[in-house]
Design a protein around this motif. Sequence first.
Motif, mmCIF file in Angstrom:
data_model
loop_
_atom_site.group_PDB
_atom_site.id
_atom_site.type_symbol
_atom_site.label_atom_id
_atom_site.label_comp_id
_atom_site.label_asym_id
_atom_site.label_seq_id
_atom_site.Cartn_x
_atom_site.Cartn_y
_atom_site.Cartn_z
ATOM 1 N N THR A 83 0.623 -1.588 -0.172
ATOM 2 C CA THR A 83 -0.129 -0.212 -0.017
ATOM 3 C C THR A 83 0.323 1.157 0.212
ATOM 4 N N ASP A 84 1.716 0.805 0.351
ATOM 5 C CA ASP A 84 3.263 2.695 -0.117
ATOM 6 C C ASP A 84 2.924 2.725 -1.228
ATOM 7 N N LEU A 85 2.275 4.840 -1.016
ATOM 8 C CA LEU A 85 2.550 4.754 -2.374
ATOM 9 C C LEU A 85 3.512 4.725 -3.385
ATOM 10 N N ASN A 86 5.074 4.641 -2.961
ATOM 11 C CA ASN A 86 5.854 4.805 -3.587
ATOM 12 C C ASN A 86 6.769 3.764 -3.699
ATOM 13 N N LEU A 87 5.811 2.732 -3.152
ATOM 14 C CA LEU A 87 6.681 1.488 -3.186
ATOM 15 C C LEU A 87 5.538 0.403 -4.240
ATOM 16 N N LYS A 88 4.251 0.511 -4.147
ATOM 17 C CA LYS A 88 3.485 -0.646 -4.269
ATOM 18 C C LYS A 88 3.100 -0.807 -5.864
ATOM 19 N N ASP A 89 3.774 -0.128 -7.412
ATOM 20 C CA ASP A 89 4.705 -0.223 -8.061
ATOM 21 C C ASP A 89 5.415 -1.105 -8.627
ATOM 22 N N LEU A 90 6.701 -1.288 -7.232
ATOM 23 C CA LEU A 90 7.584 -1.517 -8.096
ATOM 24 C C LEU A 90 7.839 -3.086 -7.843
ATOM 25 N N ASP A 91 8.924 -3.507 -8.767
ATOM 26 C CA ASP A 91 9.387 -4.340 -8.293
ATOM 27 C C ASP A 91 10.506 -5.160 -7.327
ATOM 28 N N LEU A 92 10.136 -5.421 -6.489
ATOM 29 C CA LEU A 92 10.816 -5.572 -4.670
ATOM 30 C C LEU A 92 11.693 -7.085 -5.049
ATOM 31 N N THR A 93 11.575 -8.028 -6.312
ATOM 32 C CA THR A 93 12.384 -9.408 -6.134
ATOM 33 C C THR A 93 13.644 -8.897 -5.742
#
Length: 334
Positions: A83-93
């Motif tokens: 839900t973090d607006l900075n991270l929600k659409d990033l690939d955190l793999t």
Amino acid sequence: MHTWRSVLTVATLGALLAGCGGNASTEEPAAAAGPWSFTSGNGQVVTAEKVPSRIIAHAGEAAALMSFGIKPVGIYADEPVKTDLNLKDLDLTGITILGEEWGKIDVEKAASLAPDLIVGDWWPAEKAYSGLEEGVDEKSKKLAELAPIAGVAQGESIADLAEGYEQLAKSLGAKVDDPQIAAHKQRYEKAVEAFKAATAAKPNLTAAGMSPTDEKVYVANPKYAPELLDFQRWGLKVLDPAAPDKDFPYWETLSWENADKYQPDLILWDGRAYKDTLNAEFGKKQPTWFEIKAAKAGAVTAWPAYWLHTYEDFATELEKLTTVINGADENVGN
């Protein structure tokens, strides 16, 4: 939680407005030799014998680095990364998540990552880096013992914040002039020009940043909201509240009986926890909401409050707001 820059409760954080994350490559840049130095937001020069490559970063700051191709080994966030607006659409793999609640960082897991740099915003008001402020778990503060800490200061402009992280990323080996990366800044610059044109066409349009809750209405003080200061700088007349709270000057707190103290032409909702569709629901629970003429007219849109870190996200939010301004009525609040 971080009450001094937020009026949100833990419960409302789960209802965050959908954001627009970056899609820049997160491949690690080629290793660079040392020595390395960077002037941090607190004015101190942080140094290392070689360019740091194993970086732990706070959520928004991680997004900023990733937008320039710098991939951290670990991230600590103030809320769930989904839900973090900075991270929600990033690939955190491949990135280890070290915390998803403000003030709680798994330092033991962080130590296992052998970091050589920790990145967080410097908050001048608290004289501390993100996640290490007063009130966090004492165990979490031990993160500062693992590696040097550096970051850009939160100040009077999100534009300055984004530029600061561009410089940090460049010092870490990012090729900021790479066409894919540079395109984000170019889009941002075009968005700023379009925003200025929209506000110039409506010089009398007024706006107010607001964060309504069941109990109170909070009116944002632009002095402590860099996004709103940018909007003012670029021509939007964002109202300055007359009586900011003495102990909490980021807002002026109004009772619902006095919700209509200010009559802007456009209401900028706190975009972290509310969607424009909630406007009608608030009106049902708090009829005095519609004593604000802009609320009654539906002249309401989201304000990207306190979370922006990247050129791409800022461009997206400016484009949205520019569309709203182009369709706004300068006489709503009269």
